[in-house]
Design a protein around this motif. Structure first.
Motif, mmCIF file in Angstrom:
data_model
loop_
_atom_site.group_PDB
_atom_site.id
_atom_site.type_symbol
_atom_site.label_atom_id
_atom_site.label_comp_id
_atom_site.label_asym_id
_atom_site.label_seq_id
_atom_site.Cartn_x
_atom_site.Cartn_y
_atom_site.Cartn_z
ATOM 1 N N THR A 146 28.646 22.593 -69.861
ATOM 2 C CA THR A 146 29.648 23.059 -69.137
ATOM 3 C C THR A 146 29.034 24.390 -68.518
ATOM 4 O O THR A 146 29.238 24.715 -67.209
ATOM 5 C CB THR A 146 30.709 23.801 -70.154
ATOM 6 N N SER A 147 27.889 25.004 -69.215
ATOM 7 C CA SER A 147 27.166 26.072 -68.522
ATOM 8 C C SER A 147 26.606 25.566 -67.331
ATOM 9 O O SER A 147 26.272 26.024 -66.170
ATOM 10 C CB SER A 147 26.371 26.689 -69.448
ATOM 11 N N ARG A 148 25.700 24.364 -67.510
ATOM 12 C CA ARG A 148 24.947 23.945 -66.483
ATOM 13 C C ARG A 148 25.771 23.422 -65.521
ATOM 14 O O ARG A 148 25.355 23.433 -64.131
ATOM 15 C CB ARG A 148 24.143 22.588 -67.038
ATOM 16 N N ASN A 149 26.831 22.923 -65.674
ATOM 17 C CA ASN A 149 27.767 22.200 -64.385
ATOM 18 C C ASN A 149 28.355 23.448 -63.509
ATOM 19 O O ASN A 149 28.082 23.461 -62.550
ATOM 20 C CB ASN A 149 28.884 21.607 -65.040
ATOM 21 N N THR A 150 28.559 24.455 -64.204
ATOM 22 C CA THR A 150 28.913 25.928 -63.566
ATOM 23 C C THR A 150 27.917 26.405 -62.758
ATOM 24 O O THR A 150 28.158 26.632 -61.472
ATOM 25 C CB THR A 150 29.599 26.957 -64.613
ATOM 26 N N LEU A 151 26.534 26.523 -63.464
ATOM 27 C CA LEU A 151 25.353 27.005 -62.538
ATOM 28 C C LEU A 151 25.297 26.014 -61.136
ATOM 29 O O LEU A 151 24.959 26.358 -60.209
ATOM 30 C CB LEU A 151 24.139 27.048 -63.292
ATOM 31 N N ALA A 152 25.237 24.636 -61.388
ATOM 32 C CA ALA A 152 25.178 23.722 -60.444
ATOM 33 C C ALA A 152 26.361 23.878 -59.195
ATOM 34 O O ALA A 152 25.996 23.867 -58.108
ATOM 35 C CB ALA A 152 25.324 22.382 -60.822
ATOM 36 N N LEU A 153 27.514 24.165 -59.681
ATOM 37 C CA LEU A 153 28.550 24.446 -58.748
ATOM 38 C C LEU A 153 28.240 25.525 -57.905
ATOM 39 O O LEU A 153 28.348 25.816 -56.754
ATOM 40 C CB LEU A 153 29.960 24.816 -59.279
ATOM 41 N N ILE A 154 27.891 26.902 -58.548
ATOM 42 C CA ILE A 154 27.369 28.013 -57.835
ATOM 43 C C ILE A 154 26.140 27.690 -57.019
ATOM 44 O O ILE A 154 26.341 28.000 -55.680
ATOM 45 C CB ILE A 154 26.880 29.069 -58.873
ATOM 46 N N ARG A 155 25.382 27.034 -57.384
ATOM 47 C CA ARG A 155 24.145 26.645 -56.291
ATOM 48 C C ARG A 155 24.760 25.564 -55.333
ATOM 49 O O ARG A 155 23.984 25.913 -53.994
ATOM 50 C CB ARG A 155 22.947 26.137 -57.139
ATOM 51 N N HIS A 156 25.619 24.845 -55.590
ATOM 52 C CA HIS A 156 26.037 23.973 -54.439
ATOM 53 C C HIS A 156 26.880 24.780 -53.543
ATOM 54 O O HIS A 156 26.907 24.071 -52.139
ATOM 55 C CB HIS A 156 27.150 22.923 -55.358
ATOM 56 N N ALA A 157 27.108 25.878 -53.805
ATOM 57 C CA ALA A 157 27.829 26.824 -52.593
ATOM 58 C C ALA A 157 27.038 27.493 -51.853
ATOM 59 O O ALA A 157 27.129 28.528 -51.155
ATOM 60 C CB ALA A 157 28.697 27.733 -53.553
ATOM 61 N N GLY A 158 25.614 27.230 -52.200
ATOM 62 C CA GLY A 158 24.380 27.955 -51.545
ATOM 63 C C GLY A 158 24.049 29.402 -51.885
ATOM 64 O O GLY A 158 23.640 30.070 -51.268
ATOM 65 N N ASP A 193 35.300 28.314 -48.489
ATOM 66 C CA ASP A 193 34.287 27.817 -47.345
ATOM 67 C C ASP A 193 33.127 27.642 -47.706
ATOM 68 O O ASP A 193 32.400 27.134 -46.787
ATOM 69 C CB ASP A 193 34.536 28.588 -46.128
ATOM 70 N N ALA A 194 32.384 27.993 -48.913
ATOM 71 C CA ALA A 194 31.153 27.701 -49.339
ATOM 72 C C ALA A 194 30.804 26.453 -49.236
ATOM 73 O O ALA A 194 29.618 25.879 -49.452
ATOM 74 C CB ALA A 194 30.772 28.549 -50.357
ATOM 75 N N PHE A 195 31.785 25.507 -49.517
ATOM 76 C CA PHE A 195 31.615 24.191 -49.834
ATOM 77 C C PHE A 195 31.731 23.128 -48.635
ATOM 78 O O PHE A 195 32.965 23.292 -48.005
ATOM 79 C CB PHE A 195 32.332 23.596 -51.066
ATOM 80 N N SER A 196 30.834 22.240 -48.559
ATOM 81 C CA SER A 196 31.138 21.259 -47.404
ATOM 82 C C SER A 196 30.725 19.652 -47.905
ATOM 83 O O SER A 196 31.050 18.874 -46.977
ATOM 84 C CB SER A 196 30.445 21.616 -46.307
ATOM 85 N N ALA A 197 30.573 19.574 -49.190
ATOM 86 C CA ALA A 197 29.972 18.417 -49.683
ATOM 87 C C ALA A 197 30.624 18.293 -51.001
ATOM 88 O O ALA A 197 31.012 19.198 -51.820
ATOM 89 C CB ALA A 197 28.377 18.307 -49.828
ATOM 90 N N PRO A 198 30.603 16.493 -51.292
ATOM 91 C CA PRO A 198 31.341 16.500 -52.672
ATOM 92 C C PRO A 198 30.440 17.007 -53.678
ATOM 93 O O PRO A 198 29.104 17.184 -53.502
ATOM 94 C CB PRO A 198 31.278 14.925 -52.702
ATOM 95 N N PHE A 199 30.971 17.147 -55.064
ATOM 96 C CA PHE A 199 30.393 17.454 -56.107
ATOM 97 C C PHE A 199 30.738 16.829 -57.358
ATOM 98 O O PHE A 199 32.027 16.745 -57.430
ATOM 99 C CB PHE A 199 30.311 18.913 -56.404
ATOM 100 N N VAL A 200 29.785 16.251 -58.012
ATOM 101 C CA VAL A 200 30.235 15.455 -59.295
ATOM 102 C C VAL A 200 29.475 16.289 -60.751
ATOM 103 O O VAL A 200 28.317 16.455 -60.427
ATOM 104 C CB VAL A 200 29.697 13.911 -59.227
#
Length: 141
Positions: free
Chosen positions: A13-25, A118-125
């Motif tokens: 869960t922590s890794r996914n959260t960190l990945a989502l933050i980074r996915h936002a740039g 608006d930080a997200f422009s691509a899919p995330f899994v």
């Protein structure tokens, strides 16, 4: 945007959260709280700002929760905070702090509430294959 995550790299869960933050740039300040736990004041503030009680912020699974008798309803917040600071594995995770708020990001997509939409422009899994963001970065969950 200034983002801080209290992270446990062994937690999906922590890794996914960190990945989502980074996915936002965004590149957050990553605090591995098992190595560098928050102060009592920081922990109490995070819990309060997330709208939780101290008891709601305690992790039971995979911790010494039962062995320490922390399920005892007569234990107050101060005693629970003491336990969390003595055994940081008892701190539920991940907590994320941004200018838009503080959240205990369980599930990981709770972080989306405190990041700019608006930080997200691509899919995330997520690691387990669950889609969180669809085409154009639109929230699915």
């Amino acid at each position: 945007m200034d983002v801080t995550i209290y992270h446990n790299p062994a937690c999906g869960t922590s890794r996914n959260t960190l990945a989502l933050i980074r996915h936002a740039g965004l590149e957050p300040t990553v605090i591995e709280y098992l190595k560098d736990p928050p102060s009592r004041e920081q922990l109490a503030t995070m819990i309060r700002d997330a709208g939780l009680t101290v008891r709601q912020a305690i992790r039971e699974k995979g911790t010494p929760y039962e062995a320490l008798g922390l399920g005892d309803p007569s234990l107050g917040d101060e005693q629970l905070l003491d336990a969390m600071l003595t055994e940081p594995i008892l701190i539920n995770r991940p907590f994320v702090i941004t200018p838009m708020g503080t959240r205990l990001c369980r599930p990981s997509e709770a972080v989306l509430d405190i990041l700019p939409a608006d930080a997200f422009s691509a899919p995330f899994v997520k690691e387990d294959g669950e889609a969180v963001l669809g085409e154009g970065g639109k929230r699915l969950v």
